[in-house]
Design a protein around this motif. Structure first.
Motif, PDB file in Angstrom:
ATOM      1  N   UNK A  11      22.633  52.556  48.763  1.00 57.04           N
ATOM      2  CA  UNK A  11      21.901  53.465  47.884  1.00 57.04           C
ATOM      3  C   UNK A  11      20.418  53.397  48.213  1.00 57.04           C
ATOM      4  N   UNK A  12      19.703  54.492  47.967  1.00 52.26           N
ATOM      5  CA  UNK A  12      18.257  54.525  48.185  1.00 52.26           C
ATOM      6  C   UNK A  12      17.618  55.258  47.011  1.00 52.26           C
ATOM      7  N   UNK A  13      16.574  54.669  46.459  1.00 51.60           N
ATOM      8  CA  UNK A  13      15.798  55.319  45.398  1.00 51.60           C
ATOM      9  C   UNK A  13      14.349  55.459  45.856  1.00 51.60           C
ATOM     10  N   UNK A  14      13.816  56.654  45.691  1.00 53.28           N
ATOM     11  CA  UNK A  14      12.423  56.929  46.032  1.00 53.28           C
ATOM     12  C   UNK A  14      11.667  57.253  44.748  1.00 53.28           C
ATOM     13  N   UNK A  15      10.450  56.725  44.635  1.00 52.68           N
ATOM     14  CA  UNK A  15       9.633  56.918  43.447  1.00 52.68           C
ATOM     15  C   UNK A  15       8.227  57.318  43.869  1.00 52.68           C
ATOM     16  N   UNK A  16       7.685  58.313  43.237  1.00 52.07           N
ATOM     17  CA  UNK A  16       6.319  58.751  43.542  1.00 52.07           C
ATOM     18  C   UNK A  16       5.324  57.698  43.040  1.00 52.07           C
ATOM     19  N   UNK A  17       4.382  57.289  43.890  1.00 54.03           N
ATOM     20  CA  UNK A  17       3.394  56.270  43.533  1.00 54.03           C
ATOM     21  C   UNK A  17       2.018  56.693  44.042  1.00 54.03           C
ATOM     22  N   UNK A  18       0.968  55.983  43.556  1.00 54.72           N
ATOM     23  CA  UNK A  18      -0.354  56.193  44.139  1.00 54.72           C
ATOM     24  C   UNK A  18      -0.476  55.349  45.402  1.00 54.72           C
ATOM     25  N   UNK A  19      -1.653  55.336  46.014  1.00 56.00           N
ATOM     26  CA  UNK A  19      -1.829  54.660  47.296  1.00 56.00           C
ATOM     27  C   UNK A  19      -1.716  53.154  47.205  1.00 56.00           C
ATOM     28  N   UNK A  21       0.670  51.739  45.000  1.00 57.37           N
ATOM     29  CA  UNK A  21       1.990  51.418  44.493  1.00 57.37           C
ATOM     30  C   UNK A  21       2.206  51.617  43.013  1.00 57.37           C
ATOM     31  N   UNK A  22       1.249  52.203  42.295  1.00 60.96           N
ATOM     32  CA  UNK A  22       1.443  52.431  40.861  1.00 60.96           C
ATOM     33  C   UNK A  22       2.369  53.620  40.661  1.00 60.96           C
ATOM     34  N   UNK A 119       7.434  54.880  46.878  1.00 66.07           N
ATOM     35  CA  UNK A 119       8.092  53.578  46.881  1.00 66.07           C
ATOM     36  C   UNK A 119       9.559  53.772  47.236  1.00 66.07           C
ATOM     37  N   UNK A 120      10.072  52.890  48.064  1.00 63.52           N
ATOM     38  CA  UNK A 120      11.470  52.966  48.479  1.00 63.52           C
ATOM     39  C   UNK A 120      12.183  51.685  48.052  1.00 63.52           C
ATOM     40  N   UNK A 121      13.328  51.848  47.392  1.00 60.28           N
ATOM     41  CA  UNK A 121      14.212  50.728  47.094  1.00 60.28           C
ATOM     42  C   UNK A 121      15.552  50.991  47.778  1.00 60.28           C
ATOM     43  N   UNK A 122      16.093  49.961  48.400  1.00 63.21           N
ATOM     44  CA  UNK A 122      17.367  50.083  49.111  1.00 63.21           C
ATOM     45  C   UNK A 122      18.291  48.961  48.663  1.00 63.21           C
ATOM     46  N   UNK A 155       9.975  48.456  48.958  1.00 61.40           N
ATOM     47  CA  UNK A 155       8.723  48.712  49.668  1.00 61.40           C
ATOM     48  C   UNK A 155       7.893  49.593  48.738  1.00 61.40           C
ATOM     49  N   UNK A 156       6.899  49.048  48.028  1.00 64.67           N
ATOM     50  CA  UNK A 156       6.208  49.800  46.977  1.00 64.67           C
ATOM     51  C   UNK A 156       5.362  50.970  47.459  1.00 64.67           C
ATOM     52  N   UNK A 157       4.944  50.965  48.717  1.00 61.15           N
ATOM     53  CA  UNK A 157       4.125  52.083  49.211  1.00 61.15           C
ATOM     54  C   UNK A 157       4.515  52.413  50.643  1.00 61.15           C
ATOM     55  N   UNK A 158       4.952  53.639  50.856  1.00 56.13           N
ATOM     56  CA  UNK A 158       5.002  54.221  52.197  1.00 56.13           C
ATOM     57  C   UNK A 158       4.148  55.481  52.129  1.00 56.13           C
ATOM     58  N   UNK A 159       3.112  55.533  52.943  1.00 58.12           N
ATOM     59  CA  UNK A 159       2.179  56.663  52.889  1.00 58.12           C
ATOM     60  C   UNK A 159       1.995  57.254  54.277  1.00 58.12           C
TER      61      UNK A 159
END
Length: 361
Positions: A11-19, A21-22, A119-122, A155-159
């Motif tokens: 499973x993979x969850x993506x979450x919108x964050x600032x630069x 990780x918030x 942010x990506x969670x796997x 991974x809290x931030x991928x930009x």
């Protein structure tokens, strides 16, 4: 000590964050998918520096070196399905919607966003021989839900994400997104329940927050991954989120089709008989001057001209006091109060209040 292999991404969850990780709460801030093929993480290192000094005879009298240092990770996500919400979340590309307002595609743009990220969670399996451990106590009998183990990566931030080549031919097309990681300090303990907090397997937030220098965390968890959801879904945050008083258990997330309240604020001049105001939002430059008796349309035009609002993202009604409703890209989300400065007001005082809290699902 938890020792576990890592097999098969589940499973993979993506979450919108600032630069930093918030997580950014709002109506289109998370996606849960199984439509991915692989996630590759490669460290980008700063090479070691050789330090050497020779003496007058040409012999080495000082020799040392600085250790190599990780700068960031290069992240490559390969997808087997087109999820417009996920692509837009990574690239900031404009969503294309159908007649009912559903996301059905996207349009590219020239600029690559660097001021926010995803942010990506796997979740992974741990191998069939490692799934069923031998219990040593009866705690498992009273545990809430499944206690099967999973590998968990966050991974809290991928930009700075970009989309790679697309080839359409006589085979299944895949899509590749690449970006770099950054410090995840503002992810804290995260907005979701991903780790057991007691012997009963009560699901809660991460037990310890991310530090400023950390980009990735890997652990073994007995909290199962979230169910796959279609499209963009709303995100609400635990409160308090940070610090010693932060709550341990995150709230349940709204259903993907849930509709949140729009933020509404009132601008009141207290029956002023003369003077003007300027307005700003999220630190923007001040608006054009707004007369004390301006029409609602004039106030709306001034607000839409702000770089932090934009056309179509507010509606203004009333004849002083004015009622401002955040809509469009700013709708269904909690918004900070407008800032205002009064000039020469007579017979009144400028006040701005929240009348409806946004982002309530």
């Amino acid at each position: 000590m938890a020792v576990f292999p890592v097999v098969k991404g589940t499973r993979l969850r993506a979450t919108r964050v600032d630069a930093c990780g918030m997580p950014i709460a709002g109506p289109r801030s998370r996606v849960v998918t199984e439509g991915w093929i692989s996630l590759q993480l490669s460290p980008q290192m700063r090479d070691a520096d050789e330090i050497e000094q020779t003496n007058a005879e040409g012999r080495v009298c000082v020799s040392d070196r600085t250790p190599p240092e990780r700068k960031w990770w290069n992240a490559t996500l390969e997808l087997c399905k087109v999820d417009p919400c996920l692509f837009s979340m990574f690239t900031d590309w404009e969503l294309v919607t159908d007649y009912a307002g559903e996301s059905v595609g996207f349009s590219d743009q020239k600029r690559v966003p660097a001021d926010r990220g995803v942010a990506i969670e796997v979740w992974t399996g741990v191998g069939s021989d490692d799934t069923c451990e031998v219990p040593t106590t009866d705690d498992i009998l009273s545990a809430s839900g499944s206690t099967l183990p999973y590998g968990y990566f966050v991974i809290p931030v991928i930009k700075e994400a970009t989309l790679g080549d697309i080839e359409i031919g006589a085979s299944a097309a895949t899509f590749t997104l690449t970006g770099i990681t950054a410090s995840g300090a503002r992810w804290g303990r995260g907005p979701y329940n991903v780790q057991a907090t007691d012997v009963d397997n009560t699901a809660g937030r991460l037990l310890t927050p991310f530090k400023a220098t950390q980009h990735i965390r890997v652990l073994r968890t007995t909290v199962p991954p979230p169910a796959v959801e279609e499209g963009c879904c709303p995100l609400i945050l635990p409160s308090p989120y940070y610090g010693a008083t932060a709550i341990d258990e995150a709230p349940a997330q709204p259903a993907c089709d849930a509709v949140g309240t729009n933020e509404e604020q009132r601008i009141d001049l207290g029956a002023a008989t003369s003077g003007a105001i300027t307005l700003s939002f999220k630190g923007s430059a001040p608006s054009a001057s707004i007369a004390h008796n301006a029409a609602a349309t004039a106030v709306q035009t001034a607000l839409e001209a702000l770089s932090t609002i934009g056309e179509g993202n507010v509606t203004v009604t009333g004849a002083e006091p004015w009622d401002v409703e955040f809509v469009g890209a700013l709708g269904e989300s909690k918004q900070p109060l407008l800032d205002g400065v009064a000039t020469g007001l007579t017979g009144g005082t400028l006040t701005i209040t929240e009348t409806v809290e946004g982002g309530q699902f």
